[in-house]
Design a protein around this motif. Structure first.
Motif, mmCIF file in Angstrom:
data_model
loop_
_atom_site.group_PDB
_atom_site.id
_atom_site.type_symbol
_atom_site.label_atom_id
_atom_site.label_comp_id
_atom_site.label_asym_id
_atom_site.label_seq_id
_atom_site.Cartn_x
_atom_site.Cartn_y
_atom_site.Cartn_z
ATOM 1 N N GLN A 109 -2.028 -4.887 22.533
ATOM 2 C CA GLN A 109 -1.064 -5.068 23.348
ATOM 3 C C GLN A 109 -1.773 -5.579 25.053
ATOM 4 O O GLN A 109 -1.058 -6.298 25.574
ATOM 5 C CB GLN A 109 -0.113 -3.633 23.692
ATOM 6 C CG GLN A 109 0.791 -3.821 24.387
ATOM 7 C CD GLN A 109 1.908 -5.113 24.157
ATOM 8 O OE1 GLN A 109 2.294 -5.412 22.954
ATOM 9 N NE2 GLN A 109 2.777 -5.464 25.157
ATOM 10 N N ALA A 110 -2.652 -4.634 25.311
ATOM 11 C CA ALA A 110 -3.396 -5.115 26.622
ATOM 12 C C ALA A 110 -3.691 -6.636 26.702
ATOM 13 O O ALA A 110 -3.592 -7.083 27.906
ATOM 14 C CB ALA A 110 -4.592 -4.258 26.816
ATOM 15 N N GLN A 111 -4.414 -6.976 25.548
ATOM 16 C CA GLN A 111 -4.899 -8.457 25.603
ATOM 17 C C GLN A 111 -3.419 -9.578 25.739
ATOM 18 O O GLN A 111 -3.447 -10.486 26.530
ATOM 19 C CB GLN A 111 -5.652 -8.848 24.273
ATOM 20 C CG GLN A 111 -6.985 -8.125 24.489
ATOM 21 C CD GLN A 111 -7.617 -8.160 23.014
ATOM 22 O OE1 GLN A 111 -7.036 -8.348 21.932
ATOM 23 N NE2 GLN A 111 -8.693 -7.928 23.073
ATOM 24 N N LYS A 112 -2.292 -8.983 25.166
ATOM 25 C CA LYS A 112 -1.220 -9.998 25.177
ATOM 26 C C LYS A 112 -0.512 -9.757 26.645
ATOM 27 O O LYS A 112 -0.351 -10.982 27.360
ATOM 28 C CB LYS A 112 0.120 -9.251 24.433
ATOM 29 C CG LYS A 112 -0.192 -9.590 23.042
ATOM 30 C CD LYS A 112 0.831 -9.083 22.049
ATOM 31 C CE LYS A 112 0.673 -9.217 20.630
ATOM 32 N NZ LYS A 112 1.879 -8.418 19.817
ATOM 33 N N LEU A 113 -0.815 -8.726 27.495
ATOM 34 C CA LEU A 113 -0.507 -8.493 28.714
ATOM 35 C C LEU A 113 -1.551 -9.142 29.819
ATOM 36 O O LEU A 113 -0.868 -9.937 30.615
ATOM 37 C CB LEU A 113 -0.602 -7.319 29.465
ATOM 38 C CG LEU A 113 0.578 -6.225 28.773
ATOM 39 C CD1 LEU A 113 0.468 -4.728 28.963
ATOM 40 C CD2 LEU A 113 2.019 -6.903 29.261
ATOM 41 N N CYS A 114 -2.707 -9.372 29.523
ATOM 42 C CA CYS A 114 -3.633 -10.242 30.000
ATOM 43 C C CYS A 114 -3.330 -11.838 30.097
ATOM 44 O O CYS A 114 -3.447 -12.426 30.856
ATOM 45 C CB CYS A 114 -5.205 -10.133 29.436
ATOM 46 S SG CYS A 114 -5.784 -8.453 29.999
ATOM 47 N N GLU A 115 -2.628 -12.211 28.988
ATOM 48 C CA GLU A 115 -2.338 -13.559 28.617
ATOM 49 C C GLU A 115 -1.056 -13.749 29.593
ATOM 50 O O GLU A 115 -0.861 -14.900 30.137
ATOM 51 C CB GLU A 115 -1.955 -13.666 27.258
ATOM 52 C CG GLU A 115 -3.142 -13.950 26.310
ATOM 53 C CD GLU A 115 -2.878 -14.086 24.871
ATOM 54 O OE1 GLU A 115 -1.719 -13.984 24.481
ATOM 55 O OE2 GLU A 115 -3.771 -13.864 23.923
ATOM 56 N N LYS A 116 -0.245 -12.838 29.409
ATOM 57 C CA LYS A 116 1.004 -12.890 30.315
ATOM 58 C C LYS A 116 0.819 -13.033 31.741
ATOM 59 O O LYS A 116 1.590 -13.824 32.572
ATOM 60 C CB LYS A 116 2.015 -11.713 30.102
ATOM 61 C CG LYS A 116 3.256 -11.736 30.698
ATOM 62 C CD LYS A 116 4.043 -10.702 30.119
ATOM 63 C CE LYS A 116 5.673 -10.527 31.146
ATOM 64 N NZ LYS A 116 6.387 -9.307 30.862
#
Length: 137
Positions: A109-116
């Motif tokens: 989830q943190a990696q998805k937020l980094c992409e966002k």
């Protein structure tokens, strides 16, 4: 010490600020005092963090949005809890931390937020921290 292992119903926070001077960056800390009740739980031995760069007011607001989303995800189903946020005002860098019993899920989830929030050059990290060293320093 308040370390009963029971997940807090509400969280209380303490804040501190260190002024910039020769050899010391200006820092702003926000610590989740309520997380102390979970310190030492064997199932919450992993810390996931996100570090991002802040260049202006728009970035600052986006960093707060990133933090809000990260913290909301961390506390879902009481599988984790936000512990600390650190803003290096001198360097324009913000890092948010959460401990979890499900590091793979929270890191994803943190990696998805980094992409966002890619415009903040956000980076996610996961570390085994059974003693919560990041929280207790």
């Amino acid at each position: 010490m308040g370390r009963n292992g029971i997940y807090p119903e509400e969280c209380g926070y303490a804040v501190a600020q260190i002024e910039e001077d020769e050899g010391q960056d200006a820092l702003f800390f926000r610590r989740n005092q309520s997380a102390n009740s979970l310190l030492g739980r064997a199932d919450m031995a992993w810390v996931v963090s996100i570090t991002c760069q802040i260049a202006g007011d728009d970035d600052a607001q986006a960093a707060y949005d990133l933090q809000d989303e990260f913290e909301a995800y961390a506390i879902q189903n009481q599988q984790g809890i936000d512990t600390l946020s650190l803003m290096n005002l001198s360097q324009g860098e913000r890092t948010v931390f959460a401990v979890t019993s499900e590091p793979e899920i929270l890191l994803a989830q943190a990696q998805k937020l980094c992409e966002k929030f890619a415009h903040l050059n956000a980076q996610a990290y996961c570390e085994y921290d059974p003693n919560w060293a990041h929280y207790r320093q």
